[in-house]
Design a protein around this motif. Structure first.
Motif, mmCIF file in Angstrom:
data_model
loop_
_atom_site.group_PDB
_atom_site.id
_atom_site.type_symbol
_atom_site.label_atom_id
_atom_site.label_comp_id
_atom_site.label_asym_id
_atom_site.label_seq_id
_atom_site.Cartn_x
_atom_site.Cartn_y
_atom_site.Cartn_z
ATOM 1 N N UNK A 89 0.646 -1.381 0.058
ATOM 2 C CA UNK A 89 -0.011 0.382 0.058
ATOM 3 C C UNK A 89 0.803 1.329 -0.235
ATOM 4 N N UNK A 90 1.367 1.039 0.359
ATOM 5 C CA UNK A 90 2.841 2.565 0.583
ATOM 6 C C UNK A 90 3.852 2.141 -0.285
ATOM 7 N N UNK A 91 5.285 3.045 -1.273
ATOM 8 C CA UNK A 91 5.268 3.645 -1.798
ATOM 9 C C UNK A 91 6.353 2.688 -1.469
ATOM 10 N N UNK A 92 7.648 2.217 -2.358
ATOM 11 C CA UNK A 92 9.065 1.595 -1.549
ATOM 12 C C UNK A 92 10.370 3.514 -1.659
ATOM 13 N N UNK A 93 10.612 2.901 -0.633
ATOM 14 C CA UNK A 93 11.597 3.853 -0.509
ATOM 15 C C UNK A 93 13.007 2.813 0.098
ATOM 16 N N UNK A 94 13.779 3.491 -0.571
ATOM 17 C CA UNK A 94 15.156 2.748 -0.346
ATOM 18 C C UNK A 94 16.838 3.871 -0.516
ATOM 19 N N UNK A 95 16.619 5.013 0.485
ATOM 20 C CA UNK A 95 18.034 5.570 0.580
ATOM 21 C C UNK A 95 17.132 6.810 -0.310
ATOM 22 N N UNK A 96 18.048 7.231 -0.908
ATOM 23 C CA UNK A 96 18.074 8.582 -2.380
ATOM 24 C C UNK A 96 16.863 7.938 -3.373
ATOM 25 N N UNK A 97 16.256 7.028 -3.346
ATOM 26 C CA UNK A 97 15.905 5.719 -4.181
ATOM 27 C C UNK A 97 14.640 5.558 -3.907
ATOM 28 N N UNK A 98 12.813 5.967 -4.322
ATOM 29 C CA UNK A 98 11.986 5.919 -4.305
ATOM 30 C C UNK A 98 11.373 5.566 -5.275
ATOM 31 N N UNK A 99 9.823 4.591 -5.035
ATOM 32 C CA UNK A 99 9.372 4.438 -6.007
ATOM 33 C C UNK A 99 8.095 5.039 -6.206
ATOM 34 N N UNK A 100 7.389 5.522 -6.892
ATOM 35 C CA UNK A 100 6.172 6.433 -7.389
ATOM 36 C C UNK A 100 4.709 5.328 -7.984
#
Lengths: 116, 115
Positions: B56-67
């Motif tokens: 349900x939530x957008x993934x985030x990894x450090x400086x990367x995020x997935x919209x």
């Protein structure tokens, strides 16, 4: 974990010769995948193994291609009677059965094949 | 029909700025996974980020995020505070159906970070 390793990194061969590539997956990863990537394109699936069983093969994998994973650890990809169209980067990837990152496949550095 | 479409063959971004790389996908499966990989000139595919279709939530990894916009079938990668080392080819990929399945990749976006 040590990463996925592939050998050789580069291979130059003459048309008609046979070549074999090796892939060592991350230890305890029971699934292993082979992909082929031509210049300017994304990787394309060739085949995959679960342990020693080859479970799926792409139509890209012609009769000249064969892959094995005899003991469920490392894998080999052989191309017989190479053609110039086989020139590409051959990528190997592995993954666990389950993990905190879903079903992420981790890739090796690839073997770049040039057929003259 | 293309399973994964990346419409930007090349993108430029100024160092320290944010950049969005576009990815749209096509599947009729309810369960699927979306991935972004980075491929520097050395050739190795480096995993960046994963988004499951039921997350349900957008993934985030450090400086990367997935919209992730499920209704629009888009999974854009956002890189914040770009660095020179971010210059590389970026591939969006999808795993359909069962988790053992192979990945289908887009054609990639070449990102160049300018000093």
């Amino acid at each position: 974990d040590t990463g996925v390793s592939q050998d050789p990194r580069h291979k130059i061969t003459k048309r008609g010769q046979n070549v074999t590539f090796r892939c060592d997956p991350i230890s305890e990863h029971n699934r292993l995948y082979w992909y082929r990537q031509t210049l300017g394109q994304g990787p394309e699936f060739l085949t995959y193994f679960q342990n020693e069983a080859q479970l799926e093969k792409s139509r890209l994998l012609s009769d000249r291609f064969s892959a094995e994973r005899p003991k469920g650890s490392f894998s080999t990809l052989e191309i017989q009677r190479t053609e110039q169209g086989d020139s590409a980067m051959y990528l190997c990837a592995s993954r666990r059965t389950s993990g905190t990152l879903g079903d992420t496949q981790y890739f090796g550095p690839g073997t770049r094949l040039t057929v003259l | 029909a293309q399973k994964i479409t990346q419409t930007q063959p090349g993108m430029f971004v100024q160092e320290k700025e944010a950049v969005t790389l576009d990815c749209t996908y096509d599947t009729s499966d309810q369960s699927y996974g979306l991935f972004w990989y980075k491929q520097p000139s050395s050739g190795e595919m480096i995993f960046l980020i994963y988004q499951g279709s039921y997350d349900e939530q957008n993934a985030t990894e450090g400086r990367y995020s997935l919209n992730f916009q499920k209704a629009r079938k888009s999974a854009n990668l956002v890189i914040s505070a770009s660095q020179l080392g971010d210059s590389a080819m970026y591939f969006c990929a999808m795993r359909e159906g069962g988790s053992a399945r192979q990945l289908t990749f887009g054609s990639g976006t070449q990102l160049t970070v300018l000093p």
